[in-house]
Design a protein around this motif. Structure first.
Motif, PDB file in Angstrom:
ATOM      1  N   ALA A   1       0.837  -1.198   0.000  1.00 45.79           N
ATOM      2  CA  ALA A   1       0.000   0.000   0.000  1.00 45.79           C
ATOM      3  C   ALA A   1       0.872   1.247   0.000  1.00 45.79           C
ATOM      4  CB  ALA A   1      -0.938  -0.008   1.206  1.00 45.79           C
ATOM      5  N   GLY A   2       1.879   1.260   0.849  1.00 41.98           N
ATOM      6  CA  GLY A   2       2.776   2.411   0.922  1.00 41.98           C
ATOM      7  C   GLY A   2       3.501   2.670  -0.380  1.00 41.98           C
ATOM      8  N   GLN A   3       3.886   1.606  -1.053  1.00 40.43           N
ATOM      9  CA  GLN A   3       4.573   1.757  -2.340  1.00 40.43           C
ATOM     10  C   GLN A   3       3.681   2.473  -3.344  1.00 40.43           C
ATOM     11  OE1 GLN A   3       4.919  -1.765  -4.666  1.00 40.43           O
ATOM     12  NE2 GLN A   3       6.700  -1.014  -5.782  1.00 40.43           N
ATOM     13  N   ARG A   4       2.415   2.174  -3.321  1.00 36.63           N
ATOM     14  CA  ARG A   4       1.494   2.767  -4.287  1.00 36.63           C
ATOM     15  C   ARG A   4       1.036   4.172  -3.892  1.00 36.63           C
ATOM     16  NH1 ARG A   4       1.490  -2.511  -4.320  1.00 36.63           N
ATOM     17  NH2 ARG A   4       1.035  -3.698  -6.194  1.00 36.63           N
ATOM     18  N   ILE A   5       1.091   4.481  -2.586  1.00 36.40           N
ATOM     19  CA  ILE A   5       0.558   5.742  -2.095  1.00 36.40           C
ATOM     20  C   ILE A   5       1.645   6.800  -1.865  1.00 36.40           C
ATOM     21  CG2 ILE A   5      -0.629   6.824  -0.143  1.00 36.40           C
ATOM     22  CD1 ILE A   5      -2.119   4.107   0.227  1.00 36.40           C
ATOM     23  N   SER A   6       2.750   6.392  -1.277  1.00 35.16           N
ATOM     24  CA  SER A   6       3.753   7.339  -0.797  1.00 35.16           C
ATOM     25  C   SER A   6       4.582   7.975  -1.915  1.00 35.16           C
ATOM     26  CB  SER A   6       4.697   6.636   0.176  1.00 35.16           C
ATOM     27  OG  SER A   6       5.738   7.509   0.571  1.00 35.16           O
ATOM     28  N   ALA A   7       4.854   9.261  -1.748  1.00 30.77           N
ATOM     29  CA  ALA A   7       5.736   9.969  -2.685  1.00 30.77           C
ATOM     30  C   ALA A   7       7.162   9.435  -2.590  1.00 30.77           C
ATOM     31  CB  ALA A   7       5.711  11.470  -2.395  1.00 30.77           C
TER      32      ALA A   7
ATOM     33  N   VAL B   1      -2.224   4.708   4.296  1.00 32.53           N
ATOM     34  CA  VAL B   1      -1.785   3.307   4.373  1.00 32.53           C
ATOM     35  C   VAL B   1      -2.589   2.583   5.448  1.00 32.53           C
ATOM     36  CG1 VAL B   1       0.135   1.776   4.971  1.00 32.53           C
ATOM     37  CG2 VAL B   1       0.516   3.706   3.425  1.00 32.53           C
ATOM     38  N   ASP B   2      -2.782   3.223   6.605  1.00 33.35           N
ATOM     39  CA  ASP B   2      -3.587   2.615   7.671  1.00 33.35           C
ATOM     40  C   ASP B   2      -4.984   2.267   7.187  1.00 33.35           C
ATOM     41  OD1 ASP B   2      -1.548   2.767   9.521  1.00 33.35           O
ATOM     42  OD2 ASP B   2      -2.297   4.586  10.482  1.00 33.35           O
ATOM     43  N   ASN B   3      -5.531   3.110   6.320  1.00 31.37           N
ATOM     44  CA  ASN B   3      -6.897   2.897   5.819  1.00 31.37           C
ATOM     45  C   ASN B   3      -6.984   1.908   4.663  1.00 31.37           C
ATOM     46  OD1 ASN B   3      -7.950   4.729   7.653  1.00 31.37           O
ATOM     47  ND2 ASN B   3      -7.781   6.446   6.250  1.00 31.37           N
TER      48      ASN B   3
ATOM     49  N   HIS C   1      -4.712  -4.820   0.031  1.00 30.16           N
ATOM     50  CA  HIS C   1      -3.534  -5.465  -0.545  1.00 30.16           C
ATOM     51  C   HIS C   1      -3.237  -6.827   0.090  1.00 30.16           C
ATOM     52  CE1 HIS C   1      -2.625  -1.827  -2.790  1.00 30.16           C
ATOM     53  NE2 HIS C   1      -3.007  -1.175  -1.703  1.00 30.16           N
ATOM     54  N   LEU C   2      -4.176  -7.327   0.883  1.00 28.27           N
ATOM     55  CA  LEU C   2      -3.953  -8.607   1.559  1.00 28.27           C
ATOM     56  C   LEU C   2      -3.745  -9.762   0.586  1.00 28.27           C
ATOM     57  CD1 LEU C   2      -6.338  -8.453   4.636  1.00 28.27           C
ATOM     58  CD2 LEU C   2      -3.849  -8.630   4.652  1.00 28.27           C
TER      59      LEU C   2
END
Length: 88
Positions: A17-23, A36-38, A43-44
């Motif tokens: 999730a972080g890979q797809r969301i984070s800059a 990411v928390d949400n 991505h499970l």
């Protein structure tokens, strides 16, 4: 060696999730923690797919350690992903 309190499946899902969301990766959010928390649960299944791929170590991994132990560890992580069975 440190041992995580969180499940490996959740940790992988959070990384995906972080890979797809984070800059800092491929996303565009400068502050991605809350997102990411949400969204990590979405991505499970990808996380499970990663673990299934890791059931068999590659040659270098096998040379570095005990393949049987590795397999049992991955299978234990996958067992955690199965839904609980309710007997009525």
């Amino acid at each position: 060696m440190d041992v995580s309190n969180g499940s490996v499946v959740e940790r992988i899902a959070r990384v995906l999730a972080g890979q797809r969301i984070s800059a800092n990766a491929q996303g565009d959010e400068e502050s991605a923690g809350r997102l990411v928390d949400n969204e990590w649960r979405e991505h499970l299944m990808d996380a499970v797919a990663v673990l299934k791929t890791l059931r068999e170590p590659d040659t270098r991994m096998a040379a570095a350690g005990d393949v049987a132990v590795w397999e049992r560890m991955i299978l234990a992580a996958l067992e955690e992903t199965k839904p609980e069975t309710v007997v009525l």
